[in-house]
Design an enzyme around this catalytic site. Structure first.
Site, PDB file in Angstrom:
ATOM      1  N   GLU A 163      29.548  -0.018  32.195  1.00  0.00           N
ATOM      2  CA  GLU A 163      30.677   0.045  31.270  1.00  0.00           C
ATOM      3  C   GLU A 163      30.189   0.531  29.913  1.00  0.00           C
ATOM      4  O   GLU A 163      29.053   0.260  29.515  1.00  0.00           O
ATOM      5  CB  GLU A 163      31.309  -1.335  31.049  1.00  0.00           C
TER       6      GLU A 163
ATOM      7  N   GLU B 288      30.371  -9.691  35.075  1.00  0.00           N
ATOM      8  CA  GLU B 288      29.652 -10.341  33.967  1.00  0.00           C
ATOM      9  C   GLU B 288      29.557 -11.857  34.124  1.00  0.00           C
ATOM     10  O   GLU B 288      30.086 -12.612  33.302  1.00  0.00           O
ATOM     11  CB  GLU B 288      30.305  -9.986  32.625  1.00  0.00           C
TER      12      GLU B 288
END
Ligand code: GLA
Ligand code: ZN
Length: 695
Positions: free
Chosen positions: A320, A158
């Site tokens: 995720e 991320e």
């Protein structure tokens, strides 16, 4: 559509099902690691993503490495039929590295250098950090290049944020020099620095925006965001050099987050996407929260549709998601029974070829110890969550026909990153509740709830393939975009835009040709002023039902009311009250072969539902199922050109009955033919197969 994409990796022709796995936290406990493998098989997991936070375990001191534990786990996973998505560890680094090379630590916009800690806390420019990352990535690539478990690279974690250190300031200036071709005057003009005497006379005077320094030069803010995004991508490009060199056949991704909805300030994924082989993103919905589940469902659908559109329809990965609660949300509500499967199937329905979780096993300490996981602290499989995950795994195991299929929507909604930055930065016409993201979603939802597939694109995307393009609040219109939209409409396309469109160019400089600037000719109106309303204020618009027979006579107008003049456009609705009563509020312009609508006011679901109902029937837009779906139910589809896979999903808090009579559908999981009424309990789904008509 006859096209089927390759599976994410040729090594595993299955829907990937698995989780972020952090064995470095349990390295000393062989019993746990053995149990993990047993439980993964039980849960029908065929993949884990690991290594993103393993740097300190892999390189405990500079130049001293320990890969044995990773070798061992990779071997054992592979021996048990589980593939590995291996991460590069740049997202969090060992303490020795920060201590020895403080320049790697990120500097905040207040110009204070962070201490070591947390994660995602590094400078993107630092040559030392780039070198250390390149080194560990090289070692990983060389060591595991032939490992049969290695499925994919997961680069960092991320990416986001920015660093304001001296190295970054210098890099920012270099970026600007290149952009403005060394011409400081051109930069001053683009940034309108004559305002408040902000003219720069030396490149060295330029700094990144700061709360205690410059923050009100919008062009500068915008270029800084562009730089921060560019520098992040540049950092990534450095990371992947050894991966490409040693493992040319292993695809590469980095997990995008959903900051689109939260901070909206991060990396421009449209610029990033060309450099990844497959798009992946981390999905954390707020189920059972303040928004109704079906509103939340359509919000997440919107983000999935961006991720699919980022590579032109290519299936993506849901890297995720939480199998139960998400502990950083204000309230970590448990997913109600059924919601886990529905939410996971939603990803598949919109084009994901994976369902993956954060995290496999709950950590014992630190900040994520209460984050949802497949395996809870009790350590066994006899939990509600584990059972739901295992049941879903069994379903995913049976979805091979869906792999690589996609959809070609006839409708696109433009949600543009830079536009969103610029809208947020602008002062006025209201400083609260500008809600660009929510507004785009409210338009999108009208298609979601009718089961009509949509692409969510940015303004530079090719629009020629769509029948209908919707661009709410297209405040910024970059050069070439107005012309492209004009051509689209001229050639028969239908275009819808709203108030607060066509205001500034790519430098955030206002158009001087009358708003909506480059869209004015296409939409055939001139916006003279815009009224901002307080939340309590309400105006009404009166629709000409002779022109729009499917609409009601009267709707609310709130927040923004544009005061427009219909130039070549026809007026479809007028304001009812205030000093602009009687003036146009909704118009349509016939332009060339197409039509361009302008909605001058912010409205609610009722208006949008009726308004788009009209357009959908006049354009005869394709629905996944040719029926009216009950409220809270959507249908999405993927196709290989021979069979359509239709994912019917019920997000409402109650059972819904749907009539599928005469539709020649088969249920994929049971092979049963379906003809007639079906009952769908709350949070349930059905995967239906329909043979395509062959010409
Ligand atoms: C992000 C991160 C993960 C984890 C989850 C928790 O998506 O990538 O490492 O922290 O959030 O929701
Ligand atoms: Zn820096």
């Amino acid at each position: 559509m006859e096209r089927v994409y390759n599976p994410i990796s040729p090594k595993c022709r299955k829907i990937l099902h698995g989780a972020d796995y952090n064995p470095e936290q349990w390295r000393d406990d062989i019993h746990i690691l053995d149990e993990d493998i047993r439980l993964m098989k039980l849960a029908h997991c065929n993949v884990v993503a690991m290594g993103m936070f393993s740097w300190a375990a892999l390189e405990p001191e500079e130049g001293r490495y320990d890969f044995r534990w990773l070798d061992d786990i990779m071997d054992r996973l592979y021996a048990n039929g589980i593939y590995v998505i291996l991460a590069t560890p740049s997202g969090a680094r060992p303490a020795w590295l920060s201590q020895k090379y403080p320049e790697v630590l990120r500097v905040g916009e207040n110009r204070v250098r962070n201490l070591h800690g947390r994660r995602h806390n590094h400078c993107f420019t630092s040559p030392i950090y780039r070198e250390r990352v390149r080194n560990i990535n090289t070692l990983l690539a060389k060591r595991y290049k032939d490992h049969p478990a290695l499925l994919l690279w997961h680069v960092s974690n991320e990416y986001g944020g920015a660093c304001h250190c001296d190295l970054c300031q210098e890099a920012f200036r270099e970026f600007l020099k290149e952009k403005y071709q060394g011409d400081l005057d051109a930069l001053n003009k683009a940034w309108w620095t004559s305002f408040w005497s902000h003219t720069y006379t030396e490149w060295s005077q330029i700094e990144s925006p700061a709360p205690h320094g410059e923050s009100l030069v919008h062009g500068q803010n915008l270029d800084w965001r562009r730089f921060a995004s560019h520098q992040t991508i540049d950092f990534y490009k450095n990371e992947i050099i050894p991966l490409r060199e040693y493992t040319p056949n292993i695809p590469i991704t980095t997990n995008f987050d959903d900051y689109i909805s939260i901070y909206n300030k991060g990396v421009n994924y449209w610029e990033f996407a060309p450099y990844v082989d497959v798009v992946s993103w981390d999905n954390y919905p707020y189920w059972h929260g303040e928004r109704e589940n079906w509103i939340e469902g359509s919000r997440i659908g919107f983000i999935h549709d961006i991720n699919r559109a980022l590579k032109g329809g290519k299936p993506f990965m849901m890297m995720e998601s939480s199998p139960s609660a998400t502990n950083w949300q204000p309230v970590g509500k448990l997913k109600r029974p059924g919601m886990h499967a529905l939410s996971s199937i939603q990803a598949i329905a919109h084009g994901s070829d994976t369902v993956q979780y954060f995290q496999w096993r709950k950590s014992r300490g630190s900040s994520e110890k209460f984050h949802g996981a497949v395996v809870d602290h009790c350590g066994h499989e006899n939990t509600r969550v584990f059972k739901e995950v295992a049941e879903l795994g069994d379903i995913l195991d049976r979805l091979d026909p869906v792999i690589g299929t996609s959809v070609e929507p006839e409708v696109a909604v433009i949600y543009d990153w830079e536009n969103s930055w610029a809208i947020d930065d602008a002062q006025g016409p209201r400083n609260e509740g500008k809600d660009y993201f929510i507004t785009c979603q409210s338009h999108y939802r009208q298609f979601w709830s009718r089961g009509i597939p949509v692409d969510v694109i940015n303004m530079d995307s090719d629009i020629s393939k769509y029948k209908l393009v919707i661009a709410p609040m297209l405040y910024m219109v970059r050069s070439g975009v107005g012309e492209k939209i004009e051509e689209f409409v001229d050639n028969g396309g239908t275009f819808v835009t709203t108030y607060w469109s066509g205001i500034v160019d790519e430098h955030d400089l206002c158009f001087l040709t009358g708003f909506p600037g480059p869209l004015r000719k296409t939409v055939g109106i001139w916006s003279e002023e815009i009224d901002a309303l307080y939340d309590k204020d309400v105006n009404y618009v009166k629709v000409d039902t002779k022109l729009l027979p499917d609409m009601k006579g009267k709707y609310e107008a709130r927040v923004f009311c544009d005061l427009i003049h219909a130039e070549t456009a026809e007026t479809l609705a007028v304001y009812e009250t205030d000093f602009y009563a009687g003036r146009p509020a909704l118009t349509v312009n016939k332009y060339g072969e197409g039509k361009a609508y302008y909605i001058g006011f912010r409205n609610n679901n009722e208006f949008l539902y009726d308004f788009y109902g009209n357009i959908i029937s006049s354009l005869n837009l394709r629905r996944c199922l040719n029926i009216d779906l009950p409220m809270g139910v959507t249908a999405q589809m993927r196709t290989d050109g021979k069979s359509d896979y239709i994912f019917l999903q019920n997000y409402s808090d109650g059972e819904k009955t749907i009539n599928l009579k005469g539709m020649k559908l088969k249920e994929l999981l049971t092979d049963d033919f379906i003809d007639g009424y079906i009952d769908m309990p709350e949070y349930s789904f059905k995967i239906l197969v329909r043979e395509c008509k062959q010409d």
